[in-house]
Scaffold this motif. Structure first.
Motif, mmCIF file in Angstrom:
data_model
loop_
_atom_site.group_PDB
_atom_site.id
_atom_site.type_symbol
_atom_site.label_atom_id
_atom_site.label_comp_id
_atom_site.label_asym_id
_atom_site.label_seq_id
_atom_site.Cartn_x
_atom_site.Cartn_y
_atom_site.Cartn_z
ATOM 1 N N GLU A 219 45.597 31.473 58.739
ATOM 2 C CA GLU A 219 45.540 31.238 57.295
ATOM 3 C C GLU A 219 44.321 30.390 56.936
ATOM 4 N N GLN A 220 44.097 29.331 57.717
ATOM 5 C CA GLN A 220 42.954 28.466 57.459
ATOM 6 C C GLN A 220 41.632 29.195 57.690
ATOM 7 N N LEU A 221 41.585 30.020 58.745
ATOM 8 C CA LEU A 221 40.357 30.750 59.057
ATOM 9 C C LEU A 221 40.042 31.767 57.961
ATOM 10 N N MET A 222 41.060 32.472 57.475
ATOM 11 C CA MET A 222 40.832 33.428 56.386
ATOM 12 C C MET A 222 40.307 32.725 55.136
ATOM 13 N N GLU A 223 40.917 31.599 54.809
ATOM 14 C CA GLU A 223 40.507 30.871 53.606
ATOM 15 C C GLU A 223 39.072 30.367 53.734
ATOM 16 N N LYS A 224 38.724 29.822 54.906
ATOM 17 C CA LYS A 224 37.382 29.290 55.111
ATOM 18 C C LYS A 224 36.338 30.416 55.099
ATOM 19 N N ALA A 225 36.667 31.540 55.750
ATOM 20 C CA ALA A 225 35.731 32.666 55.777
ATOM 21 C C ALA A 225 35.521 33.249 54.382
ATOM 22 N N ALA A 226 36.610 33.377 53.615
ATOM 23 C CA ALA A 226 36.500 33.911 52.250
ATOM 24 C C ALA A 226 35.671 32.989 51.368
ATOM 25 N N LEU A 227 35.850 31.682 51.550
ATOM 26 C CA LEU A 227 35.075 30.722 50.763
ATOM 27 C C LEU A 227 33.594 30.821 51.103
ATOM 28 N N ARG A 228 33.280 30.898 52.395
ATOM 29 C CA ARG A 228 31.877 31.025 52.808
ATOM 30 C C ARG A 228 31.278 32.340 52.316
ATOM 31 N N GLN A 230 31.640 33.824 49.584
ATOM 32 C CA GLN A 230 31.257 33.821 48.170
ATOM 33 C C GLN A 230 29.763 33.579 47.982
ATOM 34 N N ASN A 231 29.129 32.899 48.933
ATOM 35 C CA ASN A 231 27.701 32.596 48.812
ATOM 36 C C ASN A 231 26.873 33.270 49.901
ATOM 37 N N THR A 232 27.452 34.294 50.528
ATOM 38 C CA THR A 232 26.746 35.007 51.595
ATOM 39 C C THR A 232 26.308 36.377 51.090
ATOM 40 N N PRO A 233 25.023 36.709 51.194
ATOM 41 C CA PRO A 233 24.550 38.011 50.685
ATOM 42 C C PRO A 233 24.907 39.166 51.621
ATOM 43 N N ARG A 234 24.741 40.374 51.132
ATOM 44 C CA ARG A 234 24.854 41.624 51.874
ATOM 45 C C ARG A 234 26.278 41.927 52.355
#
Length: 644
Positions: A219-228, A230-234
């Motif tokens: 759960e924590q990994l999904m949340e952190k990856a989704a947050l990152r 938001q500002n990652t291109p491509r």
């Protein structure tokens, strides 16, 4: 990879082709942490001559194993099989390892598909051969980071779904995930497995905690990856694609967590519509909404009502204690549950209560987010309720609101009308309160519809409710009265709507009379807009969001029909039709929007806001008067004590 409907299938053979690499990661990998710090496990006291339970079986001679601070030599198979007291691995430990291997393989295959779709695979080849041009290096770096995030989220997503059926009431607090690397997909997975190993060493001293730790980590990994992300291109190719793993009933929709399509077994006492006395508009709209939910198309992941703009995603029911809010919840949940049982659809009901407020920082927000995610799961029909929301969600600026309450407010606001909110039409949320004036203004305005739950009002209502609650174990004659005739829904609702041709609240009535006197009958868009501006001048909280809620309510009125009962009883008539057919059938029932509808909905919504504002102001004034009185009494006693 083949395309089926709106999904791209990940072939089973391709997934299994990654099993060897996934197994090798679980058997052992070397990783030196770059962001996170190694976590020290607490040491249990040792008694002379008595062995302790096996936490980790080292296969490397000389490796120090009493601390989890290992920069290398991560062996998750040994770590998981070492949980608990038994010398032999348990069935649940084997299941966990199978799930991790499967999830890693799915993630690796998803990364492969992403690389092929974006040209990253060719750039990797060029880089290995030393012929990657300088002009492509920036694109190469961006795509590697995007692939890493897509792979990480898919790994966590698949693991969470595969192990969800083994979850228990046991929970663990692992904190945030820190070792999130985006150099490339393999390094990202190594970092995630290293941190999972750290958490397992700290918390997984039995099978229940092992499962809880893995699920908390994902759960924590999904949340952190989704947050990152938001500002990652491509990342558009990953966000826009829907991958399907048929064997696991797993659908990967970008950074949206997948949920097992399981319904919740309800133990509440259901109420039938005729057992709800009074509350005519609230009852009518709840009955309509229950049927609207059933129009959801599981293949298209969209409801025709949401497509046409007549769906209620959030609503607020307010009224004095004892007026029937709980009965309304029981009625609506019972209707949806019955319809879903007939159609064979999974139904999930969940209530967010004060038990979800936690003293740990961030935990209340996590609980609220988990509640939202469970209900919005696109694979189920969902109904979420928040009873006594004035106690649960804090009012910003109120010194009495705890940090946990404010966390819940923030999550609900973002989830109900945030930038990433997607209304598919498979679920609805009801907020209920005896004191809606104590709810944060911005959160309250995120309720698209208002259900005034004012209970029985007329003489007939009171006779009906007395007759209903008395039951049959008596010989008292009913008298000259036709039971429940006053509760005939269409007649009662028509009268209730007609009563809103003029405002009910005194403050709003003054605005209505003034505007009507100045410009005449409110029969054009321009005149209606002038009325809305007049309301805003009287109450600054009446903003553009209020206008949106009113227009949504008007669109719902255009859908002022109940889907026929036989459509619910015989699913082949409507529920099992394809999306376009259902859309056409609903369009045929739609009614034109009239000026009377618009005026009634403006008055209904504005009445509620004026009612809340008046109550809020009165409560604030009463509190200030009390404070002044206490201050004066304290001064009097102080002076008396000094003069003695």
């Amino acid at each position: 990879m083949t395309q089926s409907a709106d999904f791209m299938e990940l072939k089973e053979d391709d997934i299994r082709g990654h099993y060897a690499a996934a197994t090798a990661m679980l058997e052992g990998l070397d990783h030196t942490p770059r962001i996170a710090s190694a976590k020290e496990a607490p040491q249990a006291e040792r008694s002379a001559g008595i062995g302790t339970r096996r936490r980790f079986r080292s296969t490397t001679p000389g490796l120090v194993t009493r601390s989890t601070a290992r920069p290398e030599g991560v062996r998750l198979i040994d770590r998981i099989q070492g949980a608990g007291d038994d010398a032999l691995p348990s069935a649940l430990q084997a299941t966990t390892l199978q799930a991790l291997r499967r999830a890693l393989a799915i993630a690796l295959e998803t990364g492969t598909q992403f690389a092929d779709a974006t040209g990253l695979a060719e750039l990797k080849r060029e880089n290995l051969e030393g012929r990657l041009s300088d002009t492509k290096k920036s694109e190469f770096t961006d795509l590697l980071a995007a692939e890493a995030l897509a792979t990480l989220h898919t790994f966590a997503n698949a693991t969470s779904l595969l192990l969800s059926t083994h979850a228990t009431e046991t929970t663990v607090e692992i904190g945030t995930v820190e070792e999130l690397l985006t150099d490339n997909a393999q390094l990202a997975l190594h970092g995630a497995l290293w941190e999972l190993d750290q958490d397992l060493a700290l918390f997984a001293d039995d099978d229940a905690k092992m499962i809880a730790t893995v699920l908390a980590f994902t759960e924590q990994l999904m949340e952190k990856a989704a947050l990152r992300a938001q500002n990652t291109p491509r990342l558009e190719p990953f966000n826009q694609a829907s991958y399907r793993v048929e064997a696991d009933d797993l659908t990967i929709n970008g950074f949206t967590p997948a949920r097992a399509a399981k319904g919740s077994k309800l133990t509440m006492t259901f109420k039938k519509p005729n057992e709800v006395v009074g509350n005519h508009i609230a009852k009518y709209q709840a009955m309509k909404l229950a049927k609207m939910l059933m129009a959801y198309d599981f293949d298209r992941k969209l409801n025709p009502f949401a497509d046409l703009g007549g769906f209620i995603f959030t609503f607020m029911g307010d009224g004095a204690p004892g007026t029937g809010k709980t009965t309304l919840i029981q009625m609506m949940a019972g209707l949806i549950s019955g319809y879903c049982e007939t159609a064979g659809y999974p139904f999930r009901y969940q209530n967010l209560s004060t038990d979800n407020i936690d003293s740990y920082q961030g935990k209340s927000g996590q609980n609220a987010k988990a509640f939202i995610n469970n209900v919005i799961d696109p694979n189920v029909i969902g109904f979420g309720t928040i009873d006594d929301i004035d106690q649960l969600a804090g009012k910003r600026g109120d010194r009495q609101s705890s940090a946990g309450q404010l966390e819940i407010t923030a999550v609900l606001m973002e989830s109900f009308a945030g930038a990433n909110t997607v209304v598919r039409g498979n679920c609805t949320f009801g907020m209920f309160s005896n004191y809606p004036e104590n709810v944060d203004d911005a959160l309250r305005q995120r309720a698209g519809a208002r259900f005034l739950v004012d209970g029985p009002q007329t003489r007939d209502d009171y006779i009906d409710i007395l007759n209903l609650l008395m039951g049959k174990n008596h010989d008292i004659p009913l008298g000259d009265f036709e039971p429940f005739a006053a509760q005939e829904i269409k007649k009662a609702v028509a009268a209730s709507f007609a009563s809103h041709e003029k405002p009910h609240e005194d403050g709003l009535l003054k605005v209505y009379d003034r505007i009507s006197k100045d410009i005449g009958a409110l029969d054009t868009i321009a005149k209606l807009g002038t009325y809305l501006k007049g309301i805003q001048e009287a109450d600054h909280r009446f903003t553009g969001r209020a206008i949106k809620n009113i227009t949504d309510a008007v669109k719902v009125r255009a859908m002022d029909f109940e889907l026929p009962d036989e459509w619910m009883e015989e699913p082949d008539l409507f529920l099992f039709k394809d999306y376009d057919t259902k859309l056409g059938m609903i369009k045929e029932l739609r009614q034109p929007i009239t000026v009377e509808m618009v005026i009634q909905e403006i008055n209904r919504y504005a009445d509620s806001e004026f009612r809340y504002a008046d109550k809020s102001d009165e409560v604030a004034i009463a509190n200030m008067v009390r404070d002044y009185g206490l201050t004066e009494e304290a001064k009097r006693r102080y002076l008396e004590s000094k003069n003695q």
